[in-house]
Design a protein around this motif. Structure first.
Motif, PDB file in Angstrom:
ATOM      1  N   TRP A 198       0.824  -1.211   0.000  1.00 12.18           N
ATOM      2  CA  TRP A 198       0.000   0.000   0.000  1.00 12.18           C
ATOM      3  C   TRP A 198       0.857   1.261   0.000  1.00 12.18           C
ATOM      4  O   TRP A 198       0.523   2.268  -0.617  1.00 12.18           O
ATOM      5  CB  TRP A 198      -0.937  -0.010   1.220  1.00 12.18           C
ATOM      6  CG  TRP A 198      -1.874   1.149   1.266  1.00 12.18           C
ATOM      7  CD1 TRP A 198      -1.757   2.239   2.069  1.00 12.18           C
ATOM      8  CD2 TRP A 198      -3.041   1.359   0.471  1.00 12.18           C
ATOM      9  NE1 TRP A 198      -2.799   3.108   1.833  1.00 12.18           N
ATOM     10  CE2 TRP A 198      -3.599   2.606   0.852  1.00 12.18           C
ATOM     11  CE3 TRP A 198      -3.679   0.616  -0.529  1.00 12.18           C
ATOM     12  CZ2 TRP A 198      -4.753   3.122   0.278  1.00 12.18           C
ATOM     13  CZ3 TRP A 198      -4.827   1.140  -1.102  1.00 12.18           C
ATOM     14  CH2 TRP A 198      -5.358   2.365  -0.714  1.00 12.18           C
ATOM     15  N   ARG A 201       2.596   0.916  -3.941  1.00 10.49           N
ATOM     16  CA  ARG A 201       1.806   0.592  -5.148  1.00 10.49           C
ATOM     17  C   ARG A 201       0.359   0.313  -4.763  1.00 10.49           C
ATOM     18  O   ARG A 201      -0.052  -0.835  -4.631  1.00 10.49           O
ATOM     19  CB  ARG A 201       2.404  -0.649  -5.841  1.00 10.49           C
ATOM     20  CG  ARG A 201       3.650  -0.407  -6.653  1.00 10.49           C
ATOM     21  CD  ARG A 201       3.421   0.371  -7.953  1.00 10.49           C
ATOM     22  NE  ARG A 201       2.451  -0.217  -8.860  1.00 10.49           N
ATOM     23  CZ  ARG A 201       2.761  -1.041  -9.842  1.00 10.49           C
ATOM     24  NH1 ARG A 201       4.001  -1.392 -10.056  1.00 10.49           N
ATOM     25  NH2 ARG A 201       1.825  -1.525 -10.635  1.00 10.49           N
ATOM     26  N   GLN A 202      -0.440   1.357  -4.599  1.00 11.75           N
ATOM     27  CA  GLN A 202      -1.783   1.174  -4.069  1.00 11.75           C
ATOM     28  C   GLN A 202      -2.691   0.353  -4.987  1.00 11.75           C
ATOM     29  O   GLN A 202      -3.507  -0.424  -4.518  1.00 11.75           O
ATOM     30  CB  GLN A 202      -2.415   2.541  -3.776  1.00 11.75           C
ATOM     31  CG  GLN A 202      -1.608   3.297  -2.737  1.00 11.75           C
ATOM     32  CD  GLN A 202      -2.336   4.488  -2.153  1.00 11.75           C
ATOM     33  OE1 GLN A 202      -3.360   4.900  -2.663  1.00 11.75           O
ATOM     34  NE2 GLN A 202      -1.798   5.033  -1.082  1.00 11.75           N
ATOM     35  N   ASP A 203      -2.517   0.534  -6.307  1.00 10.64           N
ATOM     36  CA  ASP A 203      -3.374  -0.222  -7.240  1.00 10.64           C
ATOM     37  C   ASP A 203      -3.149  -1.726  -7.088  1.00 10.64           C
ATOM     38  O   ASP A 203      -4.088  -2.513  -6.966  1.00 10.64           O
ATOM     39  CB  ASP A 203      -3.104   0.235  -8.682  1.00 10.64           C
ATOM     40  CG  ASP A 203      -1.617   0.188  -9.045  1.00 10.64           C
ATOM     41  OD1 ASP A 203      -0.769   0.164  -8.121  1.00 10.64           O
ATOM     42  OD2 ASP A 203      -1.301   0.169 -10.252  1.00 10.64           O
ATOM     43  N   ALA A 205      -1.829  -3.227  -4.552  1.00 10.74           N
ATOM     44  CA  ALA A 205      -2.210  -3.654  -3.200  1.00 10.74           C
ATOM     45  C   ALA A 205      -3.699  -3.991  -3.149  1.00 10.74           C
ATOM     46  O   ALA A 205      -4.102  -5.010  -2.586  1.00 10.74           O
ATOM     47  CB  ALA A 205      -1.878  -2.557  -2.192  1.00 10.74           C
ATOM     48  N   LEU A 206      -4.512  -3.151  -3.779  1.00 10.24           N
ATOM     49  CA  LEU A 206      -5.956  -3.407  -3.781  1.00 10.24           C
ATOM     50  C   LEU A 206      -6.296  -4.656  -4.577  1.00 10.24           C
ATOM     51  O   LEU A 206      -7.218  -5.399  -4.223  1.00 10.24           O
ATOM     52  CB  LEU A 206      -6.714  -2.202  -4.360  1.00 10.24           C
ATOM     53  CG  LEU A 206      -6.831  -0.989  -3.440  1.00 10.24           C
ATOM     54  CD1 LEU A 206      -7.513   0.166  -4.162  1.00 10.24           C
ATOM     55  CD2 LEU A 206      -7.601  -1.331  -2.161  1.00 10.24           C
ATOM     56  N   MET A 234      -6.816  -3.612   4.948  1.00  8.12           N
ATOM     57  CA  MET A 234      -6.955  -3.913   3.520  1.00  8.12           C
ATOM     58  C   MET A 234      -8.255  -4.652   3.219  1.00  8.12           C
ATOM     59  O   MET A 234      -8.926  -4.396   2.221  1.00  8.12           O
ATOM     60  CB  MET A 234      -5.779  -4.773   3.031  1.00  8.12           C
ATOM     61  CG  MET A 234      -4.436  -4.097   3.011  1.00  8.12           C
ATOM     62  SD  MET A 234      -4.394  -2.564   2.064  1.00  8.12           S
ATOM     63  CE  MET A 234      -4.642  -3.138   0.391  1.00  8.12           C
ATOM     64  N   ARG A 238     -10.985  -1.314   3.575  1.00  5.16           N
ATOM     65  CA  ARG A 238     -10.900  -0.968   2.149  1.00  5.16           C
ATOM     66  C   ARG A 238     -11.609  -1.997   1.273  1.00  5.16           C
ATOM     67  O   ARG A 238     -11.320  -2.102   0.084  1.00  5.16           O
ATOM     68  CB  ARG A 238      -9.428  -0.874   1.724  1.00  5.16           C
ATOM     69  CG  ARG A 238      -8.653   0.186   2.464  1.00  5.16           C
ATOM     70  CD  ARG A 238      -7.373   0.577   1.757  1.00  5.16           C
ATOM     71  NE  ARG A 238      -6.768   1.688   2.463  1.00  5.16           N
ATOM     72  CZ  ARG A 238      -5.637   1.601   3.171  1.00  5.16           C
ATOM     73  NH1 ARG A 238      -4.966   0.456   3.214  1.00  5.16           N
ATOM     74  NH2 ARG A 238      -5.167   2.651   3.809  1.00  5.16           N
TER      75      ARG A 238
END
Lengths: 288, 170
Positions: A198, A201-203, A205-206, A234, A238
């Motif tokens: 996160w 690289r948030q994309d 990670a999701l 996460m 999220r």
């Protein structure tokens, strides 16, 4: 005889009270005393990428501070804090340069690397304090659930390469079985939730979190069970974003391990902080 | 190994930099046999231009500059599967962190989220600011409302000094 110190960690103190409430309540019900370590400070995990020595210093300082107050052991309910403590100890035992730098950093506070508390996690504590049999005797409400257990990287691999993770997982499954919970293997069980990614690289990670939720859904298990506040963030907080990252809609209830244990011990869901879970926990009949 | 040349970049091994990168590591790259088990379990496999066993191989041979400036070190999920799987007690995880340390100290990169965390850490002694808990209806609760004890937080002045010294020395 001083008992057990507890180090909660930043995530709990910055509002993730579901973990703190449920750990406190479960341990109280099981008759295990804990004392808050004060002051609470960063375990060093978030600055690993910045500076290894500084992050190990922060982790070991918690163990040294706790020892200086007379505690032989410190409970670390956050898997990341628990991992940082164990990893820093491993680094310390293998690197003279690191121990020299940290000894020096410790000296101004009169702390010493020779006196460190031993970190323990919640599973070890419950297993040792009451064990599966003791836990079974205290169950008020056998849960009868089949859950997607997400042990998480920092619980499973707190001591990489030693086989410790599988031993801990076996103990955890015994505890779960004592409260009427089956935790079968499902594809992706050992996979990462993306929590540490996160930061950079948030994309991606999701997508990892979403894949985990999807795997739990597809395995037709009742809910996801997590141990670590980073995984909880996460997979629970999220969850909507994580699901849309993999094109899924169906929500998955996510519980902390101590919330699950607490429900079985007959503790009121309100006292386990379930109102702070964002995922659809009301889908579970044991919560209602 | 000083006779080697990387034929892609014409780079020469940098033994001094390698020594600095691996100095602190508990499980450095030198024992690597290139079996690829780290890569076969890698969470971030599809993101990485350089795979874990390639990162370890380059570091072992002293081709470190390229790694320090590579995007791949920032795509690692830090999941520890590589360290768990390695039969040679090498930890690509540790190596990648050390490479990140070097990249940051050279000013090549610092993720914004990390910058925020560092500011908060210096200010509060915690990585995230203490704040009220918010339930699913959006209602905020203080610790005392939830029956939780007030907790002292933060780093002592001496600890903060020691921390800054360690960070400054990087």
């Amino acid at each position: 005889m001083p008992g057990l110190a507890v180090f909660w960690g930043c995530r709990v103190l910055s509002g993730d009270v579901a973990l703190e409430l449920s750990v406190r309540k479960v341990l109280e019900t099981l008759g295990v005393d804990i004392t808050d370590l004060e002051p609470q400070s960063c375990c060093g995990e978030p600055i690993r990428s910045l500076n290894l020595t500084a992050s190990c210093y922060l982790a070991l300082r918690i163990l040294a501070l706790s020892a200086s107050k007379g505690y032989n052991e410190v409970l670390m309910p956050c898997s990341k804090g628990y991992f940082m403590a164990n990893w820093s100890l491993d680094m310390l035992s293998r690197s003279g340069e690191l121990s020299e730098a940290i000894s020096k950093a410790f000296s101004s506070e009169g702390l010493s690397l020779d006196r460190l508390s031993r970190p323990i996690d919640l599973v070890e504590l419950v297993y040792r304090a009451v064990g599966p049999e003791g836990l079974r005797n205290k169950v008020e409400k056998p849960l009868g659930l089949r859950v997607a257990l997400h042990p998480g990287c920092y619980f499973m691999r707190s001591k990489p390469g030693t086989g410790e993770g599988l031993r801990k997982l076996a103990e955890l499954r015994e505890l779960l079985s004592a409260v009427g919970v089956e935790a079968p293997y499902y594809p992706g069980m050992m996979d990462c939730c993306g929590g540490s990614l996160w930061l950079t690289r948030q994309d991606a990670a999701l997508t990892l979190a979403g894949s985990k939720l999807k795997a739990a859904s597809e395995s037709s298990l009742d809910c996801l069970v997590v141990l670590c506040p980073s995984c909880f963030e996460m997979l629970d907080a999220r969850q909507e974003d994580a699901l849309s990252a993999v094109g899924e809609k169906k929500g998955v209830p996510v519980l902390y391990l101590p919330q699950l244990l607490g429900l079985a011990l007959g503790i009121d869901p309100a006292e386990l902080g379930l109102r702070f879970n964002r995922s659809p926990v009301e889908e579970l009949s044991v919560v209602r | 190994m000083s006779g080697l040349t990387d034929l892609m970049t014409m780079a020469k091994p940098n033994e001094a930099l390698k020594a600095r990168i691996i100095a602190l590591l508990a499980r450095g790259p030198d024992m690597c046999l290139q079996c690829g088990r780290c890569t076969s379990g890698c969470t971030a496999f599809r993101l990485l231009e350089l795979k874990p066993h390639e990162i370890v191989c380059s570091a072992k041979m002293g081709f470190v500059e390229e790694l320090v400036s590579s995007k791949s070190i920032w795509d690692c999920a830090l999941c520890l599967k590589c360290a768990e799987r390695c039969p040679q007690e090498v930890s690509p995880y540790e190596l990648i962190l050390s490479l990140r340390n070097e990249a940051i100290s050279k000013g090549l990169e610092i993720p914004e989220a990390l910058r925020d965390i560092l500011m908060t850490l210096m200010e509060t002694g915690l990585a995230f600011k203490p704040k009220k808990a918010v339930d699913r209806e959006g209602k905020a609760y203080g610790r005392e409302e939830l029956g939780l004890p007030a907790l002292r937080t933060g780093l002592s002045e001496q600890a903060l000094m020691a921390l800054m010294e360690l960070l400054g020395g990087a």
